[in-house]
Design a protein around this motif. Structure first.
Motif, mmCIF file in Angstrom:
data_model
loop_
_atom_site.group_PDB
_atom_site.id
_atom_site.type_symbol
_atom_site.label_atom_id
_atom_site.label_comp_id
_atom_site.label_asym_id
_atom_site.label_seq_id
_atom_site.Cartn_x
_atom_site.Cartn_y
_atom_site.Cartn_z
ATOM 1 N N ALA A 88 1.020 -1.065 0.027
ATOM 2 C CA ALA A 88 -0.040 0.046 0.137
ATOM 3 C C ALA A 88 0.880 1.121 -0.047
ATOM 4 O O ALA A 88 1.851 1.169 0.604
ATOM 5 N N HIS A 89 0.417 2.360 -0.743
ATOM 6 C CA HIS A 89 1.380 3.396 -0.694
ATOM 7 C C HIS A 89 0.902 4.365 0.563
ATOM 8 O O HIS A 89 -0.332 4.498 0.964
ATOM 9 N N PHE A 90 1.835 5.046 1.183
ATOM 10 C CA PHE A 90 1.773 5.732 2.314
ATOM 11 C C PHE A 90 2.141 7.250 1.961
ATOM 12 O O PHE A 90 1.309 8.098 2.891
ATOM 13 N N ALA A 96 6.315 7.832 -2.548
ATOM 14 C CA ALA A 96 6.387 8.288 -3.759
ATOM 15 C C ALA A 96 5.592 7.565 -4.984
ATOM 16 O O ALA A 96 5.853 7.668 -6.389
ATOM 17 N N GLU A 97 4.379 7.193 -4.510
ATOM 18 C CA GLU A 97 3.374 6.579 -5.461
ATOM 19 C C GLU A 97 2.715 7.798 -6.176
ATOM 20 O O GLU A 97 2.446 7.871 -7.430
ATOM 21 N N GLU A 98 2.605 8.961 -5.426
ATOM 22 C CA GLU A 98 1.586 10.078 -6.202
ATOM 23 C C GLU A 98 2.401 10.921 -7.137
ATOM 24 O O GLU A 98 1.446 11.578 -7.918
ATOM 25 N N ILE A 99 3.544 10.893 -7.202
ATOM 26 C CA ILE A 99 4.327 11.438 -8.451
ATOM 27 C C ILE A 99 4.744 10.441 -9.668
ATOM 28 O O ILE A 99 5.514 10.530 -10.266
ATOM 29 N N GLY A 100 4.059 9.359 -9.606
ATOM 30 C CA GLY A 100 4.227 8.314 -10.865
ATOM 31 C C GLY A 100 4.799 6.786 -10.371
ATOM 32 O O GLY A 100 5.542 6.516 -11.171
ATOM 33 N N LEU A 101 4.255 6.447 -9.161
ATOM 34 C CA LEU A 101 4.572 5.104 -8.871
ATOM 35 C C LEU A 101 6.033 4.990 -8.634
ATOM 36 O O LEU A 101 6.677 3.635 -8.718
ATOM 37 N N VAL A 102 6.729 5.919 -8.217
ATOM 38 C CA VAL A 102 8.333 5.779 -8.176
ATOM 39 C C VAL A 102 8.795 4.884 -7.152
ATOM 40 O O VAL A 102 9.845 4.136 -7.490
ATOM 41 N N THR A 129 -11.775 -4.295 -8.259
ATOM 42 C CA THR A 129 -10.344 -4.936 -8.624
ATOM 43 C C THR A 129 -9.946 -4.388 -9.982
ATOM 44 O O THR A 129 -10.916 -4.120 -10.807
ATOM 45 N N TYR A 130 -8.574 -4.424 -9.859
ATOM 46 C CA TYR A 130 -8.077 -3.764 -11.255
ATOM 47 C C TYR A 130 -6.747 -4.823 -11.470
ATOM 48 O O TYR A 130 -5.984 -5.136 -10.456
ATOM 49 N N ASN A 131 -6.637 -4.903 -12.963
ATOM 50 C CA ASN A 131 -5.273 -5.246 -13.191
ATOM 51 C C ASN A 131 -5.039 -4.094 -14.248
ATOM 52 O O ASN A 131 -5.739 -3.333 -14.844
ATOM 53 N N GLY A 165 -3.591 1.103 -14.394
ATOM 54 C CA GLY A 165 -2.375 1.245 -13.872
ATOM 55 C C GLY A 165 -1.954 2.129 -13.081
ATOM 56 O O GLY A 165 -0.732 2.637 -12.750
ATOM 57 N N SER A 166 -3.060 2.851 -12.329
ATOM 58 C CA SER A 166 -2.822 3.882 -11.548
ATOM 59 C C SER A 166 -2.303 3.836 -9.938
ATOM 60 O O SER A 166 -2.775 4.572 -9.273
ATOM 61 N N SER A 167 -1.858 2.641 -9.948
ATOM 62 C CA SER A 167 -1.287 2.174 -8.368
ATOM 63 C C SER A 167 -0.137 1.301 -8.572
ATOM 64 O O SER A 167 0.232 1.029 -9.487
ATOM 65 N N VAL A 200 -3.214 -8.051 -7.943
ATOM 66 C CA VAL A 200 -4.305 -7.471 -7.934
ATOM 67 C C VAL A 200 -4.277 -6.304 -6.921
ATOM 68 O O VAL A 200 -3.731 -6.170 -6.072
ATOM 69 N N PHE A 201 -5.165 -5.375 -7.639
ATOM 70 C CA PHE A 201 -5.479 -3.981 -6.919
ATOM 71 C C PHE A 201 -6.677 -4.036 -6.486
ATOM 72 O O PHE A 201 -7.732 -4.101 -6.958
ATOM 73 N N ILE A 202 -6.929 -3.884 -4.764
ATOM 74 C CA ILE A 202 -8.151 -3.841 -4.473
ATOM 75 C C ILE A 202 -8.653 -2.439 -4.117
ATOM 76 O O ILE A 202 -7.883 -1.804 -3.153
ATOM 77 N N GLN A 203 -9.921 -2.372 -4.198
ATOM 78 C CA GLN A 203 -10.098 -0.814 -3.692
ATOM 79 C C GLN A 203 -11.797 -0.843 -3.251
ATOM 80 O O GLN A 203 -12.603 -1.632 -3.825
ATOM 81 N N PHE A 204 -12.219 0.363 -2.746
ATOM 82 C CA PHE A 204 -13.600 0.457 -2.638
ATOM 83 C C PHE A 204 -13.915 1.968 -3.440
ATOM 84 O O PHE A 204 -13.121 2.662 -3.597
ATOM 85 N N TYR A 235 -14.318 12.322 -2.562
ATOM 86 C CA TYR A 235 -13.247 13.128 -1.850
ATOM 87 C C TYR A 235 -11.809 12.931 -2.298
ATOM 88 O O TYR A 235 -11.043 13.656 -1.691
ATOM 89 N N TYR A 236 -11.843 12.193 -3.638
ATOM 90 C CA TYR A 236 -10.295 11.741 -3.756
ATOM 91 C C TYR A 236 -9.501 12.930 -4.104
ATOM 92 O O TYR A 236 -10.022 14.006 -4.993
ATOM 93 N N HIS A 237 -8.274 12.974 -3.849
ATOM 94 C CA HIS A 237 -7.484 14.126 -4.061
ATOM 95 C C HIS A 237 -7.942 15.435 -3.628
ATOM 96 O O HIS A 237 -7.718 16.502 -4.120
ATOM 97 N N THR A 238 -8.900 15.560 -2.679
ATOM 98 C CA THR A 238 -9.288 17.084 -2.160
ATOM 99 C C THR A 238 -9.156 17.117 -0.564
ATOM 100 O O THR A 238 -8.811 16.134 -0.072
HETATM 101 N N1 BES Z 1 -5.068 5.765 -5.303
HETATM 102 C C1 BES Z 1 -5.101 6.593 -6.398
HETATM 103 C C2 BES Z 1 -5.445 5.691 -7.768
HETATM 104 C C3 BES Z 1 -7.044 5.482 -7.943
HETATM 105 C C4 BES Z 1 -7.717 6.761 -7.752
HETATM 106 C C5 BES Z 1 -7.114 4.545 -8.711
HETATM 107 C C6 BES Z 1 -9.192 6.291 -7.957
HETATM 108 C C7 BES Z 1 -8.478 4.378 -9.108
HETATM 109 C C8 BES Z 1 -9.532 5.227 -8.669
HETATM 110 C C9 BES Z 1 -3.544 6.988 -6.581
HETATM 111 O O1 BES Z 1 -2.857 7.384 -5.644
HETATM 112 C C10 BES Z 1 -3.199 7.927 -7.728
HETATM 113 O O2 BES Z 1 -3.763 9.034 -7.534
HETATM 114 N N2 BES Z 1 -2.759 7.604 -8.956
HETATM 115 C C11 BES Z 1 -2.538 8.490 -10.022
HETATM 116 C C12 BES Z 1 -1.691 7.911 -10.933
HETATM 117 C C13 BES Z 1 -0.338 7.714 -10.735
HETATM 118 C C14 BES Z 1 0.513 7.025 -11.693
HETATM 119 C C15 BES Z 1 0.518 8.791 -10.005
HETATM 120 C C16 BES Z 1 -3.740 8.700 -10.577
HETATM 121 O O3 BES Z 1 -4.548 8.199 -10.485
HETATM 122 O O4 BES Z 1 -4.046 9.995 -11.168
#
Ligand code: BES
Ligand code: ZN
Length: 469
Positions: A265-267, A312-318, A353-355, A386-388, A401-405, A410-413
């Motif tokens: 999990a990214h922190f 460093a996930e948020e800047i491109g899964l670094v 779920t995602y692949n 491929g966003s995680s 597998v990527f598991i999410q709800f 509120y994503y990124h707010t």
């Molecule tokens: N948790 C998100 C990914 C996400 C959000 C997947 C909503 C599915 C639904 C992750 O932290 C994120 O923000 N990823 C970035 C892409 C990443 C490659 C920097 C994104 O989705 O913009």
């Protein structure tokens, strides 16, 4: 007996749930083993919520920039995670990830002829330091030629999305003397984007909606003089670093050449509290580590289990890319049986779920689906993304597998706070992963001893009140 019957899941409720003992044991002896010893092996949603709070808040206040990649809050979180792994007796490691450009968007504003228009800072934009004032010039899609022809010196360039990258548009404008850039969308709505990296050879750059951009293009094309005032506030930290935090529970010593399962999990977070994205996943793997490190389970492991908190996930899964690169270089990737990625598991009303695509192995995904089904969870479907952090693993051929709800409004707010987390989702996620790990235990190819299915399956949940969030 189905798992659904064995593992009860309490409905989240604001009212106090009467104490219940979830004992539908497979054998009477598991009851007589005593509740107390089992309590130590119990899933505590409260512990997970406390860790989400710990990671996303400070002094009882929501932290604005909780764990932004490359900044103090992220580093401090990494050390906290490692301290938890250590406390549990896991072999732990803090792996530095170098070459990180830290960037915090503190907000942008723009007025056109004294009327304010909504804009969004492009990631890695230069700041304006003070307000920029200039005349607006339309430079089409911002190619080298278009910027040259537009007479941008001392002006603010209005550029449409498309044809070339945002970074190239900003660079071409800079090279032709522009003092600021507005990139407007080529599809309806706001433009959210990144310049890819910190670069001195760009000017302050913001995104704008297609709708607002069109209005401005019409004004400029009509020969109206359009005066722009623009402010971009950012905090940058070039040449910073991040961490991956690893906590390992080794397979039982009798297992010859054990394979490894990664639970990750990214922190890190963007510039917001990041309670769901992704303190939720991080806190869940900490609790899973606590449960699995109980001797009854730990001493029967058929796999090495590595809990990995990625930075460093948020800047491109670094972080995860670097982690997987090292696995590939050392040859260890051959020995990874699977990867389970938890990201945003606290908000929404259905598990998804995602692949990355349909071509990679869905071995672990199938196990997730079987268990979601057996546990009777509401399933929102399987998608490609491929966003995680599962993405680099999958790309290296490791079943993941990527598991999410789903779905988090509120994503990124700044609203991504603890109070939005649904304890039920947390409980379901932890239960699901426990069940998946147990299934994999059972199906393990290297089993010198017959695994004790019950040890793992009958983990009973804490007799705790569900928190009222
Ligand atoms: N948790 C998100 C990914 C996400 C959000 C997947 C909503 C599915 C639904 C992750 O932290 C994120 O923000 N990823 C970035 C892409 C990443 C490659 C920097 C994104 O989705 O913009
Ligand atoms: Zn995110």
């Amino acid at each position: 007996m189905s798992k659904k019957k064995k593992i009860c899941v309490v409905a989240a409720s604001a009212v106090i749930v009467a104490p219940m003992l979830f004992t539908t044991p497979a054998s009477a002896s598991s009851v007589s083993n005593g509740i107390l010893s089992k309590i130590e092996r119990q899933l505590s949603v409260n512990k997970i919520l406390k860790d989400i709070e710990r990671l996303s808040m400070e002094d009882g206040q929501n932290k604005d920039n909780a764990r932004v990649t490359g900044f103090e809050g992220e580093h401090e979180a990494a050390k906290y995670i490692q301290s938890q792994f250590k406390k549990l007796g896991l072999n732990s490691e803090l792996k530095t990830v170098d070459g990180i450009d830290g960037f915090i968007d503190e907000g942008s504003s723009l007025t056109i002829n004294n009327q304010s228009v909504t804009v969004k800072t492009l990631t890695y934009s230069q700041p304006t330091n003070q307000k920029l004032e200039g005349e607006l010039v339309y430079a089409k899609t911002g190619t080298e030629n278009e910027c040259k022809e537009a007479n941008l010196r001392g002006k603010i360039a209005l550029i449409q999305r498309g044809t070339i990258s945002f970074a190239d548009k900003a660079k071409n404008a800079y090279n032709n003397g522009a003092i600021g850039v507005i990139i407007y969308n080529n599809a309806s709505g706001m433009l959210n984007g990144t310049l890819g990296e910190l670069n001195d050879s760009v000017v302050p750059t913001v995104g704008m909606s297609l709708e607002d951009g069109k209005v401005l293009v019409d004004k400029v094309n009509a020969g109206e003089s359009v005066n722009v005032s623009m402010e971009v506030n950012t905090i940058v930290k070039p040449n910073s670093f991040s961490y991956n935090v690893v906590g390992e529970l080794p397979a039982h010593k009798n297992v010859k050449n054990p394979q490894t399962l990664v639970v990750g999990a990214h922190f890190d977070s963007v510039s917001c509290p990041g309670a769901n994205d992704n303190a939720s996943g991080t806190a869940t793997i900490l609790e899973l580590a606590r449960l699995i490190s109980q001797p009854e389970v730990k001493n029967k492991l058929q796999y090495n289990i590595k809990f990995v908190a990625f930075g460093a996930e948020e800047i491109g899964l670094v972080g995860s890319k670097e982690y997987v690169e090292q696995l590939v270089q050392s040859g260890e990737s051959q020995n990874i049986a699977g990867m389970i990625n938890l990201d945003m598991v606290g908000v929404g009303n259905q598990v998804v779920t995602y692949n990355i695509d349909d071509n990679s192995s869905h071995k672990i995904t199938d196990i997730a689906h079987e268990n979601i089904n057996e546990l009777g969870y509401k399933f929102g479907g399987h998608f490609n993304s491929g966003s995680s952090d599962h993405a680099p693993f999958e790309a290296a051929g490791i079943p993941s597998v990527f598991i999410q709800f789903d779905k988090d409004p509120y994503y990124h707010t700044d609203e991504d706070t603890l109070d939005k987390i649904d304890p039920q989702n947390i409980k379901e996620t932890a239960t699901l992963v426990l069940n998946m790990l147990m299934d994999m235990q059972e199906k393990s190819p290297n089993k010198p001893n017959k695994p004790n299915k019950k040890q793992f399956k009958n983990i009973e949940f804490e007799n705790e009140e569900m928190p009222s969030l």
